[in-house]
Design a protein around this motif. Structure first.
Motif, PDB file in Angstrom:
ATOM      1  N   SER A  66       0.814  -1.220   0.000  1.00  0.00           N
ATOM      2  CA  SER A  66       0.000   0.000   0.000  1.00  0.00           C
ATOM      3  C   SER A  66       0.846   1.268   0.000  1.00  0.00           C
ATOM      4  O   SER A  66       0.339   2.353  -0.259  1.00  0.00           O
ATOM      5  CB  SER A  66      -0.978   0.016   1.181  1.00  0.00           C
ATOM      6  OG  SER A  66      -0.291   0.283   2.388  1.00  0.00           O
ATOM      7  N   PRO A  71      -7.680   5.275  -9.147  1.00  0.00           N
ATOM      8  CA  PRO A  71      -8.225   5.539  -7.812  1.00  0.00           C
ATOM      9  C   PRO A  71      -9.149   4.406  -7.371  1.00  0.00           C
ATOM     10  O   PRO A  71      -9.946   3.911  -8.177  1.00  0.00           O
ATOM     11  CB  PRO A  71      -9.009   6.846  -7.987  1.00  0.00           C
ATOM     12  CG  PRO A  71      -9.349   6.894  -9.434  1.00  0.00           C
ATOM     13  CD  PRO A  71      -8.231   6.194 -10.153  1.00  0.00           C
ATOM     14  N   PRO A  72      -9.044   3.964  -6.126  1.00  0.00           N
ATOM     15  CA  PRO A  72      -9.942   2.925  -5.626  1.00  0.00           C
ATOM     16  C   PRO A  72     -11.395   3.414  -5.651  1.00  0.00           C
ATOM     17  O   PRO A  72     -11.666   4.588  -5.378  1.00  0.00           O
ATOM     18  CB  PRO A  72      -9.470   2.691  -4.198  1.00  0.00           C
ATOM     19  CG  PRO A  72      -8.091   3.262  -4.139  1.00  0.00           C
ATOM     20  CD  PRO A  72      -8.051   4.365  -5.143  1.00  0.00           C
ATOM     21  N   ARG A  95     -13.927   2.977  -3.706  1.00  0.00           N
ATOM     22  CA  ARG A  95     -14.455   3.537  -2.457  1.00  0.00           C
ATOM     23  C   ARG A  95     -13.943   4.954  -2.233  1.00  0.00           C
ATOM     24  O   ARG A  95     -14.684   5.824  -1.765  1.00  0.00           O
ATOM     25  CB  ARG A  95     -14.098   2.632  -1.282  1.00  0.00           C
ATOM     26  CG  ARG A  95     -14.795   3.040  -0.011  1.00  0.00           C
ATOM     27  CD  ARG A  95     -14.801   2.021   1.080  1.00  0.00           C
ATOM     28  NE  ARG A  95     -13.633   1.174   1.161  1.00  0.00           N
ATOM     29  CZ  ARG A  95     -13.554   0.114   1.940  1.00  0.00           C
ATOM     30  NH1 ARG A  95     -14.570  -0.230   2.705  1.00  0.00           N
ATOM     31  NH2 ARG A  95     -12.460  -0.618   1.983  1.00  0.00           N
ATOM     32  N   ALA A  96     -12.687   5.226  -2.591  1.00  0.00           N
ATOM     33  CA  ALA A  96     -12.142   6.578  -2.460  1.00  0.00           C
ATOM     34  C   ALA A  96     -12.867   7.544  -3.396  1.00  0.00           C
ATOM     35  O   ALA A  96     -13.130   8.693  -3.031  1.00  0.00           O
ATOM     36  CB  ALA A  96     -10.646   6.588  -2.746  1.00  0.00           C
ATOM     37  N   HIS A 149     -16.235   8.264  -1.734  1.00  0.00           N
ATOM     38  CA  HIS A 149     -16.081   9.169  -0.582  1.00  0.00           C
ATOM     39  C   HIS A 149     -15.725  10.585  -1.035  1.00  0.00           C
ATOM     40  O   HIS A 149     -16.191  11.560  -0.445  1.00  0.00           O
ATOM     41  CB  HIS A 149     -15.035   8.644   0.397  1.00  0.00           C
ATOM     42  CG  HIS A 149     -15.477   7.443   1.173  1.00  0.00           C
ATOM     43  ND1 HIS A 149     -16.713   7.320   1.766  1.00  0.00           N
ATOM     44  CD2 HIS A 149     -14.830   6.282   1.452  1.00  0.00           C
ATOM     45  CE1 HIS A 149     -16.814   6.166   2.377  1.00  0.00           C
ATOM     46  NE2 HIS A 149     -15.686   5.507   2.199  1.00  0.00           N
ATOM     47  N   TRP A 203      -6.370  11.521 -10.733  1.00  0.00           N
ATOM     48  CA  TRP A 203      -5.509  10.609  -9.978  1.00  0.00           C
ATOM     49  C   TRP A 203      -4.129  10.512 -10.629  1.00  0.00           C
ATOM     50  O   TRP A 203      -3.108  10.517  -9.943  1.00  0.00           O
ATOM     51  CB  TRP A 203      -6.168   9.236  -9.907  1.00  0.00           C
ATOM     52  CG  TRP A 203      -5.470   8.209  -9.075  1.00  0.00           C
ATOM     53  CD1 TRP A 203      -4.630   7.228  -9.529  1.00  0.00           C
ATOM     54  CD2 TRP A 203      -5.551   8.021  -7.655  1.00  0.00           C
ATOM     55  NE1 TRP A 203      -4.192   6.446  -8.486  1.00  0.00           N
ATOM     56  CE2 TRP A 203      -4.742   6.915  -7.329  1.00  0.00           C
ATOM     57  CE3 TRP A 203      -6.230   8.690  -6.636  1.00  0.00           C
ATOM     58  CZ2 TRP A 203      -4.595   6.455  -6.020  1.00  0.00           C
ATOM     59  CZ3 TRP A 203      -6.088   8.221  -5.336  1.00  0.00           C
ATOM     60  CH2 TRP A 203      -5.285   7.125  -5.036  1.00  0.00           C
ATOM     61  N   LEU A 219      -5.538   7.459  -0.477  1.00  0.00           N
ATOM     62  CA  LEU A 219      -5.818   6.041  -0.291  1.00  0.00           C
ATOM     63  C   LEU A 219      -6.086   5.757   1.185  1.00  0.00           C
ATOM     64  O   LEU A 219      -7.071   5.111   1.541  1.00  0.00           O
ATOM     65  CB  LEU A 219      -4.630   5.214  -0.794  1.00  0.00           C
ATOM     66  CG  LEU A 219      -4.734   3.714  -0.711  1.00  0.00           C
ATOM     67  CD1 LEU A 219      -5.764   3.199  -1.715  1.00  0.00           C
ATOM     68  CD2 LEU A 219      -3.382   3.080  -0.987  1.00  0.00           C
ATOM     69  N   ASP A 240     -10.095   5.396   1.317  1.00  0.00           N
ATOM     70  CA  ASP A 240     -10.422   4.030   0.924  1.00  0.00           C
ATOM     71  C   ASP A 240     -10.767   3.164   2.121  1.00  0.00           C
ATOM     72  O   ASP A 240     -10.715   1.945   2.057  1.00  0.00           O
ATOM     73  CB  ASP A 240      -9.271   3.410   0.120  1.00  0.00           C
ATOM     74  CG  ASP A 240      -9.704   2.146  -0.616  1.00  0.00           C
ATOM     75  OD1 ASP A 240     -10.886   2.061  -0.995  1.00  0.00           O
ATOM     76  OD2 ASP A 240      -8.869   1.243  -0.799  1.00  0.00           O
TER      77      ASP A 240
END
Length: 161
Positions: A89, A96-97, A99-100, A103, A116, A128, A132
């Protein structure tokens, strides 16, 4: 030299919390230091960890030795070791994840692949770590703004007659 983010200004003055740049160093080195362990280190040790270089394998090894020895002296324990997945990580993904992104959108920002790709590794790592998680950090909006992530355009709503 430590990367200092504006959203962490207060943290850098007191070093009572672990700065994001140190969290990235710890991930790269493969060590976990809890908040109470961090606070148990003296200010000089915390500053040294903040400013220690970590670009090469040798620098990471030296930083790891310093942290382990400091914790052994102060607490009589070694820091926990991270798994390879946790260590990975330290180098955020190319996209970009999801979930990020969600959010960030909730916070009013459009964190997309193009944005990103313009962020550096430290900025991606911070987003992150803050965005995330199941619950985003309270600093996520401030970080997105600092990193010039575009705000979501507000659509004018028709007025009721």
């Amino acid at each position: 030299m430590i990367r200092k983010f504006k959203f962490e200004d207060e943290m850098h003055e007191s070093l009572q919390c672990v700065p994001m740049a140190v969290r990235r160093k710890l991930d790269r080195v493969g060590l976990k230091i809890g908040l109470q362990q961090w606070k148990s280190l003296d200010r000089g040790e915390r500053l040294a960890i903040c400013h220690f270089p970590f670009d090469s394998a040798e620098e990471c090894d030296a930083l790891g030795v310093f942290i382990r020895e400091a914790m052994e002296r102060r607490l009589g324990v070694e820091p926990k070791c991270l798994t390879d997945a946790q260590r990975a990580s330290a180098e955020p993904p190319a996209s970009p994840p999801a979930r990020a992104v969600v959010h960030a959108r909730t916070a009013g920002f459009d964190l997309n692949a193009t944005t990103w790709s313009r962020l550096d590794g430290d900025e991606r790592f911070a987003l992150l770590k803050m965005g995330d998680a199941e619950t985003p950090s309270h600093n996520l909006g401030a970080a997105l703004k600092e990193f010039n992530v575009p705000a979501i355009a507000q659509v004018d709503q028709p007025r009721a007659k």
